[in-house]
Design a protein around this motif. Structure first.
Motif, mmCIF file in Angstrom:
data_model
loop_
_atom_site.group_PDB
_atom_site.id
_atom_site.type_symbol
_atom_site.label_atom_id
_atom_site.label_comp_id
_atom_site.label_asym_id
_atom_site.label_seq_id
_atom_site.Cartn_x
_atom_site.Cartn_y
_atom_site.Cartn_z
ATOM 1 N N GLU A 17 0.813 -1.220 0.000
ATOM 2 C CA GLU A 17 0.000 0.000 0.000
ATOM 3 C C GLU A 17 0.847 1.272 0.000
ATOM 4 O OE1 GLU A 17 -1.069 -2.230 3.326
ATOM 5 O OE2 GLU A 17 -0.996 -3.313 1.429
ATOM 6 N N ASP A 18 2.137 1.141 0.298
ATOM 7 C CA ASP A 18 3.043 2.290 0.349
ATOM 8 C C ASP A 18 3.653 2.646 -1.001
ATOM 9 O OD1 ASP A 18 2.779 2.515 3.184
ATOM 10 O OD2 ASP A 18 4.282 0.927 3.435
ATOM 11 N N VAL A 19 3.454 1.823 -2.015
ATOM 12 C CA VAL A 19 4.168 1.994 -3.288
ATOM 13 C C VAL A 19 3.932 3.379 -3.892
ATOM 14 C CG1 VAL A 19 4.296 1.205 -5.699
ATOM 15 C CG2 VAL A 19 4.432 -0.448 -3.831
ATOM 16 N N ASP A 20 2.695 3.851 -3.945
ATOM 17 C CA ASP A 20 2.446 5.157 -4.562
ATOM 18 C C ASP A 20 3.151 6.285 -3.810
ATOM 19 O OD1 ASP A 20 0.961 4.159 -6.689
ATOM 20 O OD2 ASP A 20 -0.953 4.404 -5.657
ATOM 21 N N ALA A 21 3.088 6.264 -2.486
ATOM 22 C CA ALA A 21 3.762 7.298 -1.692
ATOM 23 C C ALA A 21 5.282 7.200 -1.846
ATOM 24 C CB ALA A 21 3.363 7.192 -0.225
ATOM 25 N N LEU A 22 5.826 5.978 -1.882
ATOM 26 C CA LEU A 22 7.265 5.790 -2.116
ATOM 27 C C LEU A 22 7.648 6.363 -3.478
ATOM 28 C CD1 LEU A 22 7.837 2.149 -0.847
ATOM 29 C CD2 LEU A 22 8.896 4.205 0.079
ATOM 30 N N PHE A 23 6.855 6.037 -4.485
ATOM 31 C CA PHE A 23 7.124 6.509 -5.842
ATOM 32 C C PHE A 23 7.184 8.035 -5.874
ATOM 33 C CE2 PHE A 23 5.657 7.973 -10.002
ATOM 34 C CZ PHE A 23 6.592 7.372 -10.831
ATOM 35 N N GLU A 24 6.198 8.691 -5.269
ATOM 36 C CA GLU A 24 6.158 10.158 -5.270
ATOM 37 C C GLU A 24 7.366 10.755 -4.547
ATOM 38 O OE1 GLU A 24 4.119 12.007 -7.066
ATOM 39 O OE2 GLU A 24 3.164 10.164 -7.770
ATOM 40 N N LEU A 25 7.722 10.195 -3.394
ATOM 41 C CA LEU A 25 8.863 10.704 -2.632
ATOM 42 C C LEU A 25 10.164 10.547 -3.424
ATOM 43 C CD1 LEU A 25 10.165 11.853 -0.080
ATOM 44 C CD2 LEU A 25 10.061 9.576 0.920
ATOM 45 N N ILE A 26 10.382 9.361 -3.970
ATOM 46 C CA ILE A 26 11.615 9.095 -4.726
ATOM 47 C C ILE A 26 11.658 9.925 -6.005
ATOM 48 C CG2 ILE A 26 12.858 7.302 -6.011
ATOM 49 C CD1 ILE A 26 11.875 5.342 -3.748
ATOM 50 N N GLN A 27 10.520 10.075 -6.692
ATOM 51 C CA GLN A 27 10.489 10.878 -7.920
ATOM 52 C C GLN A 27 10.861 12.327 -7.652
ATOM 53 O OE1 GLN A 27 10.774 8.333 -10.206
ATOM 54 N NE2 GLN A 27 9.962 9.987 -11.443
ATOM 55 N N PHE A 41 12.414 -2.241 1.630
ATOM 56 C CA PHE A 41 12.184 -0.873 2.091
ATOM 57 C C PHE A 41 11.694 -0.807 3.520
ATOM 58 C CE2 PHE A 41 12.428 0.249 -2.317
ATOM 59 C CZ PHE A 41 12.802 1.589 -2.322
ATOM 60 N N LEU A 42 12.157 0.234 4.206
ATOM 61 C CA LEU A 42 11.597 0.657 5.473
ATOM 62 C C LEU A 42 11.018 2.042 5.237
ATOM 63 C CD1 LEU A 42 14.414 -0.311 8.004
ATOM 64 C CD2 LEU A 42 12.342 -1.590 7.450
ATOM 65 N N VAL A 43 9.974 2.383 5.979
ATOM 66 C CA VAL A 43 9.379 3.707 5.841
ATOM 67 C C VAL A 43 9.240 4.348 7.209
ATOM 68 C CG1 VAL A 43 8.143 3.147 3.719
ATOM 69 C CG2 VAL A 43 6.999 2.837 5.919
ATOM 70 N N ALA A 44 9.200 5.666 7.203
ATOM 71 C CA ALA A 44 8.872 6.442 8.397
ATOM 72 C C ALA A 44 7.483 7.015 8.145
ATOM 73 C CB ALA A 44 9.888 7.555 8.618
ATOM 74 N N GLN A 45 6.671 6.944 9.171
ATOM 75 C CA GLN A 45 5.284 7.358 9.038
ATOM 76 C C GLN A 45 4.903 8.260 10.197
ATOM 77 O OE1 GLN A 45 2.795 3.983 8.225
ATOM 78 N NE2 GLN A 45 0.966 5.003 8.987
ATOM 79 N N ASP A 46 4.188 9.341 9.885
ATOM 80 C CA ASP A 46 3.639 10.248 10.892
ATOM 81 C C ASP A 46 2.127 10.182 10.738
ATOM 82 O OD1 ASP A 46 3.109 12.187 12.763
ATOM 83 O OD2 ASP A 46 3.839 13.859 11.544
ATOM 84 N N GLY A 47 1.476 9.509 11.663
ATOM 85 C CA GLY A 47 0.042 9.271 11.513
ATOM 86 C C GLY A 47 -0.189 8.393 10.302
ATOM 87 N N ASP A 48 -0.993 8.885 9.369
ATOM 88 C CA ASP A 48 -1.272 8.136 8.139
ATOM 89 C C ASP A 48 -0.347 8.525 6.996
ATOM 90 O OD1 ASP A 48 -3.365 6.816 9.360
ATOM 91 O OD2 ASP A 48 -4.874 8.248 8.677
ATOM 92 N N ARG A 49 0.551 9.451 7.234
ATOM 93 C CA ARG A 49 1.385 9.994 6.161
ATOM 94 C C ARG A 49 2.770 9.354 6.134
ATOM 95 N NH1 ARG A 49 3.535 16.146 5.262
ATOM 96 N NH2 ARG A 49 4.162 15.832 3.102
ATOM 97 N N LEU A 50 3.167 8.853 4.973
ATOM 98 C CA LEU A 50 4.523 8.347 4.771
ATOM 99 C C LEU A 50 5.423 9.568 4.600
ATOM 100 C CD1 LEU A 50 5.638 5.330 2.810
ATOM 101 C CD2 LEU A 50 6.798 7.482 2.391
ATOM 102 N N ILE A 51 6.441 9.681 5.454
ATOM 103 C CA ILE A 51 7.287 10.888 5.454
ATOM 104 C C ILE A 51 8.750 10.600 5.162
ATOM 105 C CG2 ILE A 51 5.760 12.182 6.967
ATOM 106 C CD1 ILE A 51 7.867 11.486 9.224
ATOM 107 N N GLY A 52 9.107 9.312 5.026
ATOM 108 C CA GLY A 52 10.497 8.981 4.747
ATOM 109 C C GLY A 52 10.620 7.546 4.317
ATOM 110 N N CYS A 53 11.746 7.244 3.680
ATOM 111 C CA CYS A 53 11.982 5.871 3.246
ATOM 112 C C CYS A 53 13.471 5.607 3.090
ATOM 113 C CB CYS A 53 11.268 5.588 1.925
ATOM 114 S SG CYS A 53 11.899 6.530 0.511
ATOM 115 N N GLY A 54 13.790 4.356 3.013
ATOM 116 C CA GLY A 54 15.145 3.898 2.743
ATOM 117 C C GLY A 54 15.082 2.411 2.469
ATOM 118 N N SER A 55 16.052 1.913 1.734
ATOM 119 C CA SER A 55 16.065 0.479 1.448
ATOM 120 C C SER A 55 17.482 -0.066 1.529
ATOM 121 C CB SER A 55 15.466 0.193 0.066
ATOM 122 O OG SER A 55 16.336 0.624 -0.957
ATOM 123 N N LEU A 56 17.545 -1.378 1.640
ATOM 124 C CA LEU A 56 18.825 -2.089 1.592
ATOM 125 C C LEU A 56 18.838 -2.931 0.337
ATOM 126 C CD1 LEU A 56 19.511 -3.557 5.165
ATOM 127 C CD2 LEU A 56 20.607 -1.601 4.066
#
Length: 166
Positions: A11-21, A44-59
């Motif tokens: 479910e995070d893919v769209d938010a990840l895509f927008e952040l990385i783009q 991927f790991l994500v940082a979330q504030d409430g319902d909002r994805l605010i950060g990401c990183g992957s190995l």
């Protein structure tokens, strides 16, 4: 602020895509397609504030003893609050759990990584990275990123231990 770091979900893919783009549009990060993010979601790991994805990183595994931190980014308005460091800590813990002793990154933010225990090194010591990604990068022959590495102590797995060690 109650920031949570967790494993990414489909479910995070769209938010990840927008952040990385957003980072890719500025030439700071390599773009990732939605399809690639879907295939690699478990890295991927994500940082979330409430319902909002605010950060990401992957190995990304580059070899039996080396992983790369990739796609590390924070949404504007949340930068400078320690969220990137929390994601790096969580990624380092994940590398440790996987038994991988070396974590590297290519970055424009070497001071951030140094603050998080990494050391600047020559890119050329990572042929695994060069042959995996750099050969496809438009900046291949004029790369201006800085290579950093951090070693972590991992417990030997029982398969690697001799009977004398058990």
């Amino acid at each position: 602020m109650s920031i949570v770091c967790r494993k990414a979900l489909l479910e995070d893919v769209d938010a990840l895509f927008e952040l990385i783009q957003g980072y890719a549009a500025n030439g700071i990060m390599l773009p990732r397609s939605r399809e690639a993010l879907t295939r690699q979601i478990d890295t991927f790991l994500v940082a979330q504030d409430g319902d909002r994805l605010i950060g990401c990183g992957s190995l990304f595994r580059l070899g039996s003893d080396l992983v790369e931190i990739r796609s590390l980014g924070i949404v504007d308005g949340y930068k400078g609050q320690g969220i990137g460091s929390r994601l790096v800590d969580a990624l380092m813990e994940e590398a440790k759990l996987q038994g991988i002793p070396k974590v590297m990154a290519l970055t424009y933010e070497s001071a951030f990584f140094q603050k998080n225990g990494f050391h600047i090194v020559e890119k050329e010591i990572f042929p695994e990275k060069v042959w995996t990604d750099c050969v496809h990068c438009p900046k291949q022959h004029k790369c201006d990123e800085i290579a950093v590495v951090r070693l972590i102590e991992v417990a030997p797995s029982t398969e690697q231990m001799s009977f004398a060690q058990i």
